[in-house]
Design a protein around this motif. Structure first.
Motif, PDB file in Angstrom:
ATOM      1  N   UNK A 146       0.810  -1.077   0.007  1.00  0.00           N
ATOM      2  CA  UNK A 146      -0.210  -0.003  -0.087  1.00  0.00           C
ATOM      3  C   UNK A 146       0.993   1.283   0.048  1.00  0.00           C
ATOM      4  N   UNK A 147       2.152   1.326   0.529  1.00  0.00           N
ATOM      5  CA  UNK A 147       2.702   2.336   0.500  1.00  0.00           C
ATOM      6  C   UNK A 147       3.945   2.425  -0.482  1.00  0.00           C
ATOM      7  N   UNK A 148       3.876   1.552  -1.730  1.00  0.00           N
ATOM      8  CA  UNK A 148       4.767   1.598  -2.634  1.00  0.00           C
ATOM      9  C   UNK A 148       4.757   2.865  -3.438  1.00  0.00           C
ATOM     10  N   UNK A 149       3.825   3.532  -3.412  1.00  0.00           N
ATOM     11  CA  UNK A 149       3.597   4.842  -4.271  1.00  0.00           C
ATOM     12  C   UNK A 149       4.493   5.685  -3.737  1.00  0.00           C
ATOM     13  N   UNK A 150       4.730   5.671  -2.229  1.00  0.00           N
ATOM     14  CA  UNK A 150       5.579   6.777  -1.803  1.00  0.00           C
ATOM     15  C   UNK A 150       7.015   6.910  -2.342  1.00  0.00           C
ATOM     16  N   UNK A 151       7.474   5.592  -2.611  1.00  0.00           N
ATOM     17  CA  UNK A 151       8.807   5.351  -3.326  1.00  0.00           C
ATOM     18  C   UNK A 151       9.059   5.938  -4.789  1.00  0.00           C
ATOM     19  N   UNK A 152       8.137   6.133  -5.620  1.00  0.00           N
ATOM     20  CA  UNK A 152       8.142   6.442  -7.017  1.00  0.00           C
ATOM     21  C   UNK A 152       7.722   8.000  -7.044  1.00  0.00           C
ATOM     22  N   UNK A 153       8.379   8.593  -8.274  1.00  0.00           N
ATOM     23  CA  UNK A 153       8.508  10.017  -8.760  1.00  0.00           C
ATOM     24  C   UNK A 153       7.314   9.883  -9.844  1.00  0.00           C
TER      25      UNK A 153
ATOM     26  N   UNK B  48       0.859   9.254  -6.606  1.00  0.00           N
ATOM     27  CA  UNK B  48      -0.312   9.584  -5.738  1.00  0.00           C
ATOM     28  C   UNK B  48      -1.155   8.763  -5.092  1.00  0.00           C
ATOM     29  N   UNK B  49      -0.817   7.463  -5.119  1.00  0.00           N
ATOM     30  CA  UNK B  49      -1.634   6.718  -4.619  1.00  0.00           C
ATOM     31  C   UNK B  49      -2.497   5.497  -5.371  1.00  0.00           C
ATOM     32  N   UNK B  50      -3.202   4.663  -4.792  1.00  0.00           N
ATOM     33  CA  UNK B  50      -4.106   4.018  -5.680  1.00  0.00           C
ATOM     34  C   UNK B  50      -3.651   2.885  -6.440  1.00  0.00           C
TER      35      UNK B  50
ATOM     36  N   UNK C 224     -12.520  -2.790  -5.328  1.00  0.00           N
ATOM     37  CA  UNK C 224     -12.122  -3.312  -4.078  1.00  0.00           C
ATOM     38  C   UNK C 224     -12.892  -2.270  -2.938  1.00  0.00           C
ATOM     39  N   UNK C 225     -12.943  -1.024  -2.983  1.00  0.00           N
ATOM     40  CA  UNK C 225     -13.661  -0.285  -2.390  1.00  0.00           C
ATOM     41  C   UNK C 225     -13.923   1.091  -2.880  1.00  0.00           C
ATOM     42  N   UNK C 226     -14.908   2.040  -2.256  1.00  0.00           N
ATOM     43  CA  UNK C 226     -15.191   3.173  -3.184  1.00  0.00           C
ATOM     44  C   UNK C 226     -14.254   4.471  -3.383  1.00  0.00           C
ATOM     45  N   UNK C 227     -13.441   4.260  -2.419  1.00  0.00           N
ATOM     46  CA  UNK C 227     -12.442   5.509  -2.462  1.00  0.00           C
ATOM     47  C   UNK C 227     -11.978   6.074  -3.602  1.00  0.00           C
ATOM     48  N   UNK C 228     -12.018   7.358  -3.835  1.00  0.00           N
ATOM     49  CA  UNK C 228     -11.692   8.108  -5.087  1.00  0.00           C
ATOM     50  C   UNK C 228     -10.272   7.537  -5.618  1.00  0.00           C
ATOM     51  N   UNK C 229      -9.318   7.151  -5.254  1.00  0.00           N
ATOM     52  CA  UNK C 229      -8.076   6.587  -5.572  1.00  0.00           C
ATOM     53  C   UNK C 229      -8.411   5.245  -6.346  1.00  0.00           C
ATOM     54  N   UNK C 230      -9.252   4.730  -6.032  1.00  0.00           N
ATOM     55  CA  UNK C 230      -9.573   3.373  -6.479  1.00  0.00           C
ATOM     56  C   UNK C 230     -10.631   3.254  -7.490  1.00  0.00           C
ATOM     57  N   UNK C 231     -11.487   4.401  -7.756  1.00  0.00           N
ATOM     58  CA  UNK C 231     -12.429   4.235  -8.540  1.00  0.00           C
ATOM     59  C   UNK C 231     -12.700   5.365  -9.463  1.00  0.00           C
TER      60      UNK C 231
END
Length: 147
Positions: A15-22, A40-42, A85-92
């Motif tokens: 879940x935090x792999x996005x923190x390591x990429x530019x 940006x996550x998701x 997987x759920x309704x959050x904006x970074x997944x839908x």
């Protein structure tokens, strides 16, 4: 499209792999399964086959170009199925875009309910407007679904 749990576990395990990429990265997982990691996550998991792509979650709406470019680098086949997987904006966030392109969206009954009405996510201090027709899951389930 079998072994669906492997990509789901990849999304959950990183879940935090996005923190390591530019920038958006495509990470091969195994065989035809890849993960798209965004700064940006998701994160998104893609299973690509001769008949098209099976996608788990679809990123932020404002990352549509980057996400679509990544899909096209993985395969020139269309996105056939999306599982939210759920309704959050970074997944839908790209449900409406991909729904207009013919993708079938699948999610739990409660995800469709939440996407159908205005939501406020306290953790992110973000209000989500309801999605319209093509952005809503058309196949829903309560306990089980089989593809």
């Amino acid at each position: 499209m079998r072994n669906l749990w492997m990509p789901v576990l990849c999304v959950m395990a990183l879940p935090f792999a996005a923190l390591a990429v530019e920038d958006t990265k495509i990470i091969p997982v195994k065989g035809a399964i890849s993960m798209i990691v965004s700064p940006m996550g998701g994160n998104v998991v893609v299973s690509s086959g001769d008949d098209g792509k099976f996608v788990i979650d679809d990123q932020l709406a404002d990352r549509a170009k980057e996400t679509t470019d990544a899909f096209n680098k993985i395969s020139d086949k269309p996105v056939k199925f999306i599982v939210n997987t759920h309704y959050h904006f970074d997944h839908t966030g790209n449900n409406e875009l991909l729904g207009k392109q013919g993708a079938v969206i699948v999610a739990h009954d409660n995800v469709r309910k939440r996407l159908s009405s205005k939501q406020f996510i306290t953790l992110f201090k973000k209000e989500m407007q309801p999605l319209t027709g093509v952005g809503l899951p058309v196949i829903t389930f309560n306990e089980e679904v089989t593809f």
